[in-house]
Write a protein that holds these residues in place. Sequence first.
Motif, PDB file in Angstrom:
ATOM      1  N   PHE A   1     -10.080  15.251   7.034  1.00  0.00           N
ATOM      2  CA  PHE A   1      -8.679  15.140   7.403  1.00  0.00           C
ATOM      3  C   PHE A   1      -7.833  16.171   6.702  1.00  0.00           C
ATOM      4  O   PHE A   1      -8.237  16.801   5.736  1.00  0.00           O
ATOM      5  N   ASP A   2      -6.668  16.363   7.232  1.00  0.00           N
ATOM      6  CA  ASP A   2      -5.704  17.343   6.776  1.00  0.00           C
ATOM      7  C   ASP A   2      -5.315  17.038   5.338  1.00  0.00           C
ATOM      8  O   ASP A   2      -4.791  15.964   5.048  1.00  0.00           O
ATOM      9  N   ARG A   3      -5.570  17.961   4.448  1.00  0.00           N
ATOM     10  CA  ARG A   3      -5.210  17.755   3.046  1.00  0.00           C
ATOM     11  C   ARG A   3      -3.999  18.600   2.659  1.00  0.00           C
ATOM     12  O   ARG A   3      -3.827  18.932   1.510  1.00  0.00           O
ATOM     13  N   ARG A   4      -3.175  18.943   3.630  1.00  0.00           N
ATOM     14  CA  ARG A   4      -1.980  19.716   3.296  1.00  0.00           C
ATOM     15  C   ARG A   4      -0.952  18.865   2.564  1.00  0.00           C
ATOM     16  O   ARG A   4      -0.075  19.385   1.916  1.00  0.00           O
ATOM     17  N   SER A   5      -1.074  17.566   2.654  1.00  0.00           N
ATOM     18  CA  SER A   5      -0.186  16.710   1.883  1.00  0.00           C
ATOM     19  C   SER A   5      -0.888  16.352   0.583  1.00  0.00           C
ATOM     20  O   SER A   5      -2.101  16.219   0.534  1.00  0.00           O
ATOM     21  N   SER A   6      -0.137  16.232  -0.465  1.00  0.00           N
ATOM     22  CA  SER A   6      -0.730  15.960  -1.768  1.00  0.00           C
ATOM     23  C   SER A   6      -0.683  14.470  -2.066  1.00  0.00           C
ATOM     24  O   SER A   6      -0.008  13.704  -1.406  1.00  0.00           O
ATOM     25  N   GLY A   7      -1.437  14.098  -3.083  1.00  0.00           N
ATOM     26  CA  GLY A   7      -1.443  12.711  -3.515  1.00  0.00           C
ATOM     27  C   GLY A   7      -2.645  11.954  -3.008  1.00  0.00           C
ATOM     28  O   GLY A   7      -3.502  12.492  -2.322  1.00  0.00           O
ATOM     29  N   GLU A   8      -2.693  10.694  -3.369  1.00  0.00           N
ATOM     30  CA  GLU A   8      -3.832   9.873  -2.974  1.00  0.00           C
ATOM     31  C   GLU A   8      -3.646   9.304  -1.575  1.00  0.00           C
ATOM     32  O   GLU A   8      -2.539   9.245  -1.067  1.00  0.00           O
ATOM     33  N   PHE A   9      -4.769   8.903  -0.985  1.00  0.00           N
ATOM     34  CA  PHE A   9      -4.795   8.304   0.332  1.00  0.00           C
ATOM     35  C   PHE A   9      -5.372   6.904   0.252  1.00  0.00           C
ATOM     36  O   PHE A   9      -6.271   6.647  -0.538  1.00  0.00           O
ATOM     37  N   LEU A  10      -4.869   6.031   1.087  1.00  0.00           N
ATOM     38  CA  LEU A  10      -5.473   4.723   1.282  1.00  0.00           C
ATOM     39  C   LEU A  10      -6.288   4.810   2.565  1.00  0.00           C
ATOM     40  O   LEU A  10      -5.753   5.094   3.634  1.00  0.00           O
ATOM     41  N   LEU A  11      -7.608   4.607   2.446  1.00  0.00           N
ATOM     42  CA  LEU A  11      -8.492   4.596   3.607  1.00  0.00           C
ATOM     43  C   LEU A  11      -8.812   3.164   3.969  1.00  0.00           C
ATOM     44  O   LEU A  11      -9.214   2.376   3.112  1.00  0.00           O
ATOM     45  N   VAL A  12      -8.631   2.819   5.238  1.00  0.00           N
ATOM     46  CA  VAL A  12      -8.906   1.465   5.711  1.00  0.00           C
ATOM     47  C   VAL A  12      -9.679   1.574   7.021  1.00  0.00           C
ATOM     48  O   VAL A  12      -9.304   2.359   7.902  1.00  0.00           O
TER      49      VAL A  12
ATOM     50  N   PHE B   1      -7.951  15.165  -3.882  1.00  0.00           N
ATOM     51  CA  PHE B   1      -9.085  16.051  -4.089  1.00  0.00           C
ATOM     52  C   PHE B   1      -8.873  17.311  -3.282  1.00  0.00           C
ATOM     53  O   PHE B   1      -8.119  17.325  -2.315  1.00  0.00           O
ATOM     54  N   ALA B   2      -9.535  18.371  -3.676  1.00  0.00           N
ATOM     55  CA  ALA B   2      -9.291  19.675  -3.056  1.00  0.00           C
ATOM     56  C   ALA B   2      -9.797  19.743  -1.623  1.00  0.00           C
ATOM     57  O   ALA B   2      -9.162  20.307  -0.753  1.00  0.00           O
ATOM     58  N   SER B   3     -10.948  19.164  -1.367  1.00  0.00           N
ATOM     59  CA  SER B   3     -11.553  19.230  -0.041  1.00  0.00           C
ATOM     60  C   SER B   3     -10.898  18.225   0.888  1.00  0.00           C
ATOM     61  O   SER B   3     -10.362  17.219   0.458  1.00  0.00           O
ATOM     62  N   GLY B   4     -10.979  18.474   2.170  1.00  0.00           N
ATOM     63  CA  GLY B   4     -10.483  17.524   3.150  1.00  0.00           C
ATOM     64  C   GLY B   4     -11.576  16.633   3.698  1.00  0.00           C
ATOM     65  O   GLY B   4     -11.378  15.945   4.673  1.00  0.00           O
ATOM     66  N   ASP B   5     -12.758  16.659   3.057  1.00  0.00           N
ATOM     67  CA  ASP B   5     -13.886  15.868   3.541  1.00  0.00           C
ATOM     68  C   ASP B   5     -14.127  14.675   2.631  1.00  0.00           C
ATOM     69  O   ASP B   5     -14.002  14.769   1.417  1.00  0.00           O
ATOM     70  N   PHE B   6     -14.496  13.571   3.228  1.00  0.00           N
ATOM     71  CA  PHE B   6     -14.789  12.358   2.472  1.00  0.00           C
ATOM     72  C   PHE B   6     -15.949  11.665   3.153  1.00  0.00           C
ATOM     73  O   PHE B   6     -15.971  11.551   4.376  1.00  0.00           O
ATOM     74  N   LEU B   7     -16.930  11.218   2.392  1.00  0.00           N
ATOM     75  CA  LEU B   7     -18.111  10.557   2.929  1.00  0.00           C
ATOM     76  C   LEU B   7     -18.094   9.093   2.510  1.00  0.00           C
ATOM     77  O   LEU B   7     -17.936   8.781   1.335  1.00  0.00           O
ATOM     78  N   MET B   8     -18.211   8.207   3.491  1.00  0.00           N
ATOM     79  CA  MET B   8     -18.352   6.783   3.205  1.00  0.00           C
ATOM     80  C   MET B   8     -19.760   6.390   3.607  1.00  0.00           C
ATOM     81  O   MET B   8     -20.183   6.662   4.731  1.00  0.00           O
ATOM     82  N   SER B   9     -20.487   5.765   2.693  1.00  0.00           N
ATOM     83  CA  SER B   9     -21.812   5.269   3.052  1.00  0.00           C
ATOM     84  C   SER B   9     -21.872   3.785   2.728  1.00  0.00           C
ATOM     85  O   SER B   9     -21.302   3.327   1.740  1.00  0.00           O
ATOM     86  N   PHE B  10     -22.537   3.060   3.597  1.00  0.00           N
ATOM     87  CA  PHE B  10     -22.627   1.610   3.474  1.00  0.00           C
ATOM     88  C   PHE B  10     -24.095   1.244   3.347  1.00  0.00           C
ATOM     89  O   PHE B  10     -24.923   1.716   4.129  1.00  0.00           O
ATOM     90  N   ASP B  11     -24.439   0.421   2.349  1.00  0.00           N
ATOM     91  CA  ASP B  11     -25.828  -0.010   2.254  1.00  0.00           C
ATOM     92  C   ASP B  11     -26.110  -1.027   3.356  1.00  0.00           C
ATOM     93  O   ASP B  11     -25.210  -1.457   4.072  1.00  0.00           O
ATOM     94  N   SER B  12     -27.376  -1.397   3.484  1.00  0.00           N
ATOM     95  CA  SER B  12     -27.770  -2.240   4.618  1.00  0.00           C
ATOM     96  C   SER B  12     -27.078  -3.601   4.615  1.00  0.00           C
ATOM     97  O   SER B  12     -26.859  -4.192   5.665  1.00  0.00           O
ATOM     98  N   SER B  13     -26.685  -4.106   3.445  1.00  0.00           N
ATOM     99  CA  SER B  13     -26.016  -5.411   3.406  1.00  0.00           C
ATOM    100  C   SER B  13     -24.543  -5.312   3.801  1.00  0.00           C
ATOM    101  O   SER B  13     -23.914  -6.314   4.101  1.00  0.00           O
TER     102      SER B  13
END
Length: 102
Positions: free
Chosen positions: A36-47, A64-76
Amino acid sequence: DGQIGTFGPAAVQFEKEAGLNVFPNPSNGSIVHLSFDRRSSGEFLLVIRDVTGQVFYSKIVPEFASGDFLMSFDSSHRLPPGLYIVEATSSQKAYQQKFVVR
């Protein structure tokens, strides 16, 4: 005037709209990549919510500097099959994107 003509190919350039991208889409429910666009500064709430509004994932992501974020979910905690909406909200911007889990 009723005339029909044929024209050669024309180049068209589409500007990518700044915002949120979710991939792979559809997902297997274990891993969801966000860009996502990281042109805005500060933290994000991901839902992540399903279409009924039930929250499956919520996390505050620090700046964070990059606009990439990885979410991984275990099998449970794997997302069950369905349609989901991911929201990334900061004090300056809000993004929303749908994705499918098979």
